[in-house]
Design an enzyme around this catalytic site. Structure first.
Site, PDB file in Angstrom:
ATOM      1  N   HIS A   1      13.055   6.660 -38.983  1.00 13.34           N
ATOM      2  CA  HIS A   1      12.213   5.937 -39.804  1.00 13.34           C
ATOM      3  C   HIS A   1      11.495   4.756 -39.226  1.00 13.34           C
ATOM      4  O   HIS A   1      11.653   4.365 -37.949  1.00 13.34           O
ATOM      5  CB  HIS A   1      13.402   5.110 -41.127  1.00 13.34           C
TER       6      HIS A   1
ATOM      7  N   ARG B   1      -7.133  16.209 -50.117  1.00 10.60           N
ATOM      8  CA  ARG B   1      -6.034  17.222 -50.271  1.00 10.60           C
ATOM      9  C   ARG B   1      -4.926  16.975 -49.135  1.00 10.60           C
ATOM     10  O   ARG B   1      -3.869  17.502 -49.372  1.00 10.60           O
ATOM     11  CB  ARG B   1      -6.793  18.697 -49.844  1.00 10.60           C
TER      12      ARG B   1
ATOM     13  N   ALA C   1     -16.516  17.180 -59.795  1.00 14.81           N
ATOM     14  CA  ALA C   1     -18.065  16.825 -59.810  1.00 14.81           C
ATOM     15  C   ALA C   1     -18.747  17.163 -60.831  1.00 14.81           C
ATOM     16  O   ALA C   1     -18.669  18.022 -61.153  1.00 14.81           O
ATOM     17  CB  ALA C   1     -18.414  17.415 -58.350  1.00 14.81           C
TER      18      ALA C   1
ATOM     19  N   THR D   1     -11.299  29.284 -62.718  1.00 17.91           N
ATOM     20  CA  THR D   1     -11.943  28.883 -61.411  1.00 17.91           C
ATOM     21  C   THR D   1     -11.380  29.619 -60.291  1.00 17.91           C
ATOM     22  O   THR D   1     -12.442  29.762 -59.374  1.00 17.91           O
ATOM     23  CB  THR D   1     -11.095  27.390 -61.252  1.00 17.91           C
TER      24      THR D   1
ATOM     25  N   GLU E   1      11.877   1.506 -39.255  1.00 23.58           N
ATOM     26  CA  GLU E   1      12.639   0.516 -38.505  1.00 23.58           C
ATOM     27  C   GLU E   1      13.379   0.992 -36.973  1.00 23.58           C
ATOM     28  O   GLU E   1      13.308   0.266 -36.319  1.00 23.58           O
ATOM     29  CB  GLU E   1      13.934   0.048 -39.541  1.00 23.58           C
TER      30      GLU E   1
ATOM     31  N   ARG F   1     -10.099  22.483 -44.650  1.00 25.98           N
ATOM     32  CA  ARG F   1     -10.966  22.804 -43.591  1.00 25.98           C
ATOM     33  C   ARG F   1     -12.072  21.818 -42.944  1.00 25.98           C
ATOM     34  O   ARG F   1     -12.325  21.933 -41.827  1.00 25.98           O
ATOM     35  CB  ARG F   1     -11.526  24.114 -43.768  1.00 25.98           C
TER      36      ARG F   1
ATOM     37  N   THR G   1      -8.524  23.401 -67.639  1.00 30.05           N
ATOM     38  CA  THR G   1      -7.488  23.019 -67.235  1.00 30.05           C
ATOM     39  C   THR G   1      -7.335  21.526 -67.269  1.00 30.05           C
ATOM     40  O   THR G   1      -6.578  20.992 -67.719  1.00 30.05           O
ATOM     41  CB  THR G   1      -7.063  23.394 -65.793  1.00 30.05           C
TER      42      THR G   1
ATOM     43  N   GLY H   1     -10.422  24.316 -63.325  1.00 26.15           N
ATOM     44  CA  GLY H   1     -11.503  23.850 -63.845  1.00 26.15           C
ATOM     45  C   GLY H   1     -11.597  23.100 -65.077  1.00 26.15           C
ATOM     46  O   GLY H   1     -10.670  22.692 -65.393  1.00 26.15           O
TER      47      GLY H   1
END
Length: 344
Positions: free
Chosen positions: A50, A190, A156, A202, A52, A213, A291, A288
């Site tokens: 962690h 992502r 978009a 979709t 710390e 990518r 959804t 899409g």
């Protein structure tokens, strides 16, 4: 005021783990002696030391710890998980003062770390820039407070309000509506979430790969809503990336997917159950339209990120409609990006 300055540095360090920490929170830590940083660290990956621990280990002269202040963006853990409790280490190193931004909402911690430090005569100041910490770890906080993932809708649309072209001849290809910079930013997003989701239409029409990518970082787990198991080919059948398909059909004998046979009336009940079981803190929904509109109808989302292109399509599939005012907007190349937050 100095506490706030050092805490800002802790947040900067914490953010370095944005794409690698989940299901753990992002945490940064700074150790200050006589108004100088003598140690820094952040939580780099789940299962690894962690923040710390990394900060304390980075201090060359450990004797200075007994006269230092430790700044940490989230309450030190007090339980044994894959690592030992950080609160115990702080006590062991005899650090006299600790400044914390946020209490950990995880019930395994939830104030116990702070209480343990105080029981051991360590001065603890809390709630320093807590609103910044809330924003930084909003996926983690939401998951542990509400027992469900933080859901982000992303799409978009053209300047005249279309999310896709009319596909009169059953064309199967991805149509770029937003620009290159917007695509790169989407791939960065992502890398920062646990899972990414699309519906069967979709997957069939756009043939998405749903990877990072265009950005250096992990590709998220891919989720596919495919009630009748119509998707049998395409980029999502690449088994090198974990891909989970939710359907109402029995598992086929051969499948490139991790199959979930949903026995509940609504597929999203199955998705939320699996998110809880797998500790998926966040899900990015990339379409899409059906959804996204379904999630808007159910009010099952926390945030929406909408790119609007400077170009018109003239005709096409109508983009989802949000009955919210944008919290803020920014220009990404020639696109306008609006952020919406659902407070309900």
């Amino acid at each position: 005021m100095l506490d706030e300055i050092w805490m800002k540095r802790a947040f900067e360090l914490a953010a370095l783990g944005r794409s690698t920490c989940s299901p753990n929170p992002m945490v940064g830590c700074v150790i200050v002696y006589e108004n100088k940083i003598i140690g820094e660290g952040w939580h780099q990956k789940a299962g690894m030391p962690h923040a710390e621990v990394n900060a304390i280990q980075s201090v060359e002269d450990k004797s200075l710890l007994k006269q230092s202040t430790l700044y940490v963006s989230l309450e030190p853990c007090s339980h044994y998980g894959r690592t030992s409790p950080c609160a115990d280490l702080i006590v062991q190193m005899q650090i006299p003062r600790v400044v914390v931004a946020n209490e950990d909402p995880n019930p395994k911690v939830s104030g116990n770390g702070i209480e343990w430090l105080r029981k051991n005569n360590i001065e603890v100041r809390t709630s320093v820039l807590s609103e910044v910490g809330e924003e930084l770890n909003r996926f983690f906080f939401h998951f542990h407070r509400h027992k469900k993932p933080y859901i982000i809708l992303k799409w978009a649309q053209s300047l005249d309000g279309f999310i896709d072209i009319l596909r009169l001849n059953q064309e199967r290809n991805s149509v770029a509506i937003s620009g290159t910079l917007s695509h790169i930013l989407s791939h960065k997003w992502r890398s920062e979430v646990d899972a990414i989701l699309v519906g069967a239409q979709t997957a069939h029409t756009d043939l998405p790969s749903l990877t990072t990518r265009l950005w250096e970082g992990k590709s998220p787990i891919r989720l596919l809503i495919d009630p009748s198991q119509r998707i049998t080919e395409g980029p999502l059948t690449d088994s090198s990336i974990r891909t989970v398909r939710f359907s109402f059909m029995p598992k086929p004998s051969h499948s490139p997917f991790e199959e979930i046979h949903c026995t509940k009336p609504h597929v999203w009940d199955c998705i939320l159950d699996m998110a809880r079981e797998n500790q998926w803190l966040s899900i990015l929904v990339e379409g899409g339209a059906n959804t996204i509109n379904r999630l808007l109808e159910m009010n099952l989302y926390n945030e929406a990120r909408v790119f609007t292109s400077s170009h018109e399509l003239k005709e096409g599939l109508a983009a989802p409609k949000l009955a919210l005012t944008p919290a803020f907007k920014e220009l990404i190349g020639n696109d306008t990006l609006n952020y919406y937050f659902n407070s309900k």
